[in-house]
Design a protein around this motif. Structure first.
Motif, short mmCIF file in Angstrom:
data_model
loop_
_atom_site.label_atom_id
_atom_site.label_comp_id
_atom_site.label_asym_id
_atom_site.label_seq_id
_atom_site.Cartn_x
_atom_site.Cartn_y
_atom_site.Cartn_z
N ASP A 23 -20.73 18.29 -17.71
CA ASP A 23 -21.27 18.52 -16.37
C ASP A 23 -22.26 17.45 -15.96
N ASP A 24 -22.53 16.44 -16.81
CA ASP A 24 -23.45 15.38 -16.47
C ASP A 24 -22.77 14.38 -15.54
N ALA A 25 -22.90 14.62 -14.24
CA ALA A 25 -22.24 13.79 -13.23
C ALA A 25 -23.29 13.00 -12.48
N PRO A 26 -22.89 11.98 -11.71
CA PRO A 26 -23.85 11.26 -10.88
C PRO A 26 -24.56 12.23 -9.94
N PHE A 27 -25.82 11.85 -9.57
CA PHE A 27 -26.65 12.74 -8.78
C PHE A 27 -26.29 12.72 -7.31
N ARG A 28 -25.56 11.72 -6.85
CA ARG A 28 -25.39 11.52 -5.43
C ARG A 28 -24.55 12.64 -4.82
N ALA A 56 -37.55 12.40 -5.04
CA ALA A 56 -37.00 12.31 -6.39
C ALA A 56 -37.51 11.07 -7.10
N GLY A 57 -38.85 10.94 -7.14
CA GLY A 57 -39.49 9.90 -7.94
C GLY A 57 -40.01 10.51 -9.23
N LEU A 58 -40.90 9.81 -9.90
CA LEU A 58 -41.40 10.28 -11.19
C LEU A 58 -42.11 11.62 -11.08
N ALA A 59 -42.97 11.80 -10.10
CA ALA A 59 -43.71 13.05 -9.97
C ALA A 59 -42.79 14.20 -9.60
N GLY A 60 -41.94 13.99 -8.60
CA GLY A 60 -41.05 15.06 -8.16
C GLY A 60 -40.08 15.50 -9.24
N GLU A 115 -33.96 14.40 -1.69
CA GLU A 115 -34.29 12.97 -1.65
C GLU A 115 -33.58 12.33 -0.48
N GLY A 116 -34.35 11.66 0.38
CA GLY A 116 -33.77 11.04 1.58
C GLY A 116 -32.84 9.89 1.27
N ARG A 117 -33.01 9.22 0.16
CA ARG A 117 -32.13 8.11 -0.21
C ARG A 117 -31.46 8.43 -1.55
N HIS A 118 -31.96 7.87 -2.66
CA HIS A 118 -31.37 8.21 -3.95
C HIS A 118 -32.45 8.17 -5.01
N VAL A 119 -32.15 8.70 -6.16
CA VAL A 119 -33.12 8.87 -7.24
C VAL A 119 -33.76 7.52 -7.61
N ASP A 174 -29.49 11.57 -0.31
CA ASP A 174 -29.09 11.38 1.10
C ASP A 174 -29.40 12.63 1.91
N THR A 175 -30.53 13.28 1.59
CA THR A 175 -30.88 14.53 2.27
C THR A 175 -32.33 14.44 2.74
N PRO A 176 -32.57 13.78 3.86
CA PRO A 176 -33.95 13.70 4.37
C PRO A 176 -34.39 15.05 4.95
#
Length: 496
Positions: A13-18, A34-38, A56-60, A203-205
């Motif tokens: 189940d380890d798939a890309p996060f996008r 989705a940075g270090l703190a989040g 995350e508005g862009r990507h990890v 991709d979810t702002p």
């Protein structure tokens, strides 16, 4: 670019996060960013049994979290002396202990989970651009005695044995500090959070947030989400719905470059295998992949194309280590961070159920990890230690005017630092010349002393009379004579 974390324990189940949030969702905790703190909040909260969604508005790790030198050590951007003045010694100790916990957390996650490609190396060295031996001793005493931090003071000779340049003087060595590949770590952290049950949506702002009520509402372009707690961990990129929070941070961009392989000539300049940073925050570098240099440039308060800074970093390297010559640059990268007015991170509860974990510019990876861990435990365990950060309130950073002022202050700081460093090196050179001159004079005197002394005969004639000395004791009743002196010529009292 998002990467898939792989290890011997990975499942199918380890798939890309996008993936974009395209359906309504209810969770216990919603993390924005989705940075270090989040991602640390998401991992710890999921491990404690909460349902977690990360938006995350862009990507990890697309910004600073995935584009930094990876140094992990205790402390904050605020100098330790000013921290003590601000909150007192006892609270300063507790804050420092939290920063050490953050560093220990990253080491444990990186090593115990066997993240591939993490490239962990040990030790960090902070060097001074000026001769500051007394200041070094005072700081070493504070760190080791009051804050129980393992440190070593390095004299100038030892620093220059490891870093073969005249630009640096004394140093403080942190043997428990370390370095990791920052990009590998942030993607490994995301993979662990997903395995623990957190759901990450790229991709979810966030379009809007309604923090009122028990269940908070978050609106995205294609779905709605409800949560009992919202954690704002998006730094300066929280967007229009949270502009007031974003404006408490001064955006600062820092760019770094990786050189082409330097081969054996690198050892002619650097033998220290950990990371090196100077006391003025200008240079920060370390060896990667055996014979390459990763080097961060000075900061700027304006966004620019990373490639523009390649030549600047190249010139900086040749200035500090001229024996390397003009090095080739293979890659330049960078990101923006949010710098607070008070130089401390923003951690805590803004209102019931609305949390912030932000403002990590110049603070280091350890503070982001510590904040994520602390917020998750505050929500689920009632850990109240976040209140230690209450004295560092949200302060408006000045908008565009603040950015201009920050840019000018940075230029002035770098200029004054360069001038102070040049003056220190000039003084050191003059002391060296004086020592050489004194050695030559001493050698000439030694050689002259080896010859037999020349004796001059006195001219013929009567010998000079010897001046009689006054007797040591006067006869009874007589006043002994007093030799002329300044005391005898002093104006009597009352004549002034």
């Amino acid at each position: 670019m998002a990467e898939t974390f792989t290890s011997a324990t990975n499942g199918p189940d380890d798939a890309p996060f996008r993936s974009r949030l395209s359906f309504d969702l209810d969770v216990d905790i919603c993390v924005v960013g989705a940075g270090l703190a989040g991602l640390t909040v998401a991992l710890e909260a999921a491990r404690l049994g909460a349902s977690v969604a990360v938006l995350e508005g862009r990507h990890v790790g697309w910004n600073a979290s995935g584009n930094q030198l990876g140094t992990v050590m205790p402390g904050y951007s605020l100098p330790i002396g000013e921290l003590i003045e601000r909150v007192g010694l006892e609270d300063a100790r507790e804050l420092w202990a939290l920063s050490k916990e953050g560093a220990d957390y990253i080491r444990a996650v990186a090593t115990e989970e066997a993240m591939p490609g993490i490239a962990l190396t040990e030790g960090a060295l902070e060097v001074s651009n000026v001769d500051a031996g007394e200041t070094l001793i005072s700081r070493l005493q504070t760190l080791s005695e009051d804050f129980e931090t393992e440190v070593e003071g390095w004299q100038v000779d030892r620093v220059r044995d490891q870093l073969k340049t005249g630009h640096y003087f004394h140093g403080i060595y942190y043997p428990k500090a370390f370095q990791v590949d920052g990009r590998k770590y942030v993607h490994g952290l995301a993979a662990l959070a997903r395995r623990a049950g957190a759901r990450i949506f790229e991709d979810t702002p966030v379009v809007s947030i309604d923090p009122s009520g028990i269940r908070k509402r978050i609106v995205t372009p294609s779905a709605r989400l409800r949560a009992s707690h919202i954690v704002l961990a998006g730094n300066i990129h929280l967007g229009a719905p949270l502009r007031r929070l974003s404006e408490t941070l001064l955006p600062v961009w820092r760019y770094a470059a990786v050189t082409e392989p330097l081969g054996a000539r690198l050892t002619d300049a650097i033998t220290f295998q950990g990371s090196v940073s100077d006391s003025d925050g200008i240079d920060h570098f370390r060896i990667v992949e055996g014979d390459r240099l990763m080097w961060a440039s000075p900061e700027t308060t304006w966004d620019a194309r990373p490639r523009r800074f390649g030549a600047t970093i190249q010139q900086r390297i040749s200035t500090i280590f001229p024996q390397l010559g003009k090095v080739g640059i293979s890659d330049v990268f960078g990101g923006a961070v949010g710098v607070t007015v008070h130089d401390m991170p923003q951690i805590g509860q803004l209102r019931k159920g609305l949390w912030v974990a932000s403002g990590f510019g110049r603070q280091g990876m350890n503070t982001a990890a510590m904040a994520g861990q602390l917020v998750a435990r505050s929500i689920l365990w009632g850990d109240e230690r976040w209140r230690l950060f209450s004295p560092f309130e949200l302060v408006w950073a000045g908008g565009t005017t603040g950015r201009v002022a920050g840019h000018l202050i940075g230029m002035w700081g770098r200029g004054s630092s360069a001038a102070a460093g040049a003056l220190a090196r000039y003084r050191e050179g003059m002391r060296a010349k004086e020592r050489i001159r004194e050695a030559r004079v001493a050698e000439a005197s030694r050689q002259a002393g080896a010859r037999p002394p020349i004796r001059h005969r006195p001219p013929p004639g009567p010998s000079r009379p010897v001046r009689p000395q006054p007797p040591s004791e006067a006869p009874d009743g007589a006043i002994p004579p007093v030799a002329a002196s300044q005391e005898s010529e002093r104006i009597p009292d009352g004549s002034v």
